[in-house]
Design a protein around this motif. Structure first.
Motif: not given
Length: 293
Positions: A193-220
């Motif tokens: 429950r404390k595990a998290k993906f490394p930031e570079f991995v999260a950043s990589f997948f965010s680039r692969l996400s759909l256009p509507s997933f852009s970083s314009s929305s604040p992170p949860a």
């Protein structure tokens, strides 16, 4: 009862998963192969169909399963908003992988040659999500129908039962595996429950996400946000809505404790409950909306 603010605001991972699941189901349905996606002993231990292992975690085998499955996945987006997209991604990976492993073990024990013994679909994720749903989501309203007691959570449970029994034992087995996976996650096995993906991995997948997933929305935000919400943010979030009737009844300690346990500031929780007329779910929505501003 709903899963928080409408749409997939602050829930990009859920949105991506729902779209992926729907697309795969439609794709295999058009080809007439949906009913053949289920797992069997031959698929795993004789024919080594690795692709079915992967697809069985995404595509449903029928339209009714797709409808109930996507409804539940969409509702459970509230958990992504609570713990953050990064940790929710870990939850998806853990519950899906562990549930799939349990299914493989089950097939090896049964050695049943029945074709498609286990139905396909993200049953692991869906039924793992029922563990935090049962433990963390409070009941806000209760009512009676023909003398039978119901709550606002009953509809989610009924949808889950419908999905669990949709293909009888073919769907019950994956559902039970998902519940076990969710229970182990809740028990914090190996500190998951404390595990998290490394930031570079999260950043990589965010680039692969759909256009509507852009970083314009604040992170949860993550669950650990005590002290970051002030009453001013609650008021600011409500300016765009018609002025609500503020309850004159002091919120119950149980309701305040419920919101505080979700990571909200105590004073902000009390203010939100007053504005929501002591409705815990509505107060949660107010606080979640406040975080997005």
């Amino acid at each position: 009862m709903n899963g928080g603010p409408s749409g997939f605001h602050n829930a990009p991972v859920t949105k991506a998963f729902v779209i992926t699941s729907a697309l795969f189901t439609v794709f295999f349905g058009i080809q007439g192969r949906s009913s053949k996606l289920g797992l069997s002993y031959q698929d795993i231990f004789e024919k080594f169909r690795v692709w079915k292992l992967i697809m069985s975690n995404f595509a449903f085998s029928s339209t009714p399963e797709l409808m109930f499955g996507l409804y539940l996945l969409s509702y459970f987006r509230v958990f992504e908003r609570q713990i953050g997209s990064n940790k929710y991604s870990v939850f998806i990976l853990f519950s899906g992988a562990l549930s799939l492993l349990l299914e493989v073990v089950l097939l090896s024990l049964l050695k049943d040659t029945t074709e498609n013994l286990l139905t396909s679909g993200p049953y692991g994720l869906i039924f793992a999500s029922f563990i935090p749903f049962y433990l963390d989501i409070p009941v806000s309203t209760r009512f009676r129908v023909f003398g039978v007691n119901f709550s606002d959570k009953s509809f989610i449970y009924l949808a889950g039962v419908q999905l669990l029994l949709s293909s009888w034992k073919r769907s019950i087995f994956p559902g039970v595996c998902g519940i076990i996976a969710g229970s182990l996650y809740r028990l914090n096995i190996l500190g998951i429950r404390k595990a998290k993906f490394p930031e570079f991995v999260a950043s990589f997948f965010s680039r692969l996400s759909l256009p509507s997933f852009s970083s314009s929305s604040p992170p949860a935000p993550s669950r650990n946000i005590v002290g970051t919400i002030s009453p001013n943010t609650v008021r600011r979030a409500e300016r765009s809505q018609p002025p609500p009737m503020v309850s004159s009844v002091e919120p119950s300690e149980e309701a305040i404790t419920t919101l505080v346990s979700m990571g909200f500031d105590r004073n902000a929780a009390r203010q939100a409950l007053l504005h929501a007329r002591n409705d815990v779910n509505a107060a949660t929505n107010i606080l979640l909306e406040a975080q997005s501003h």
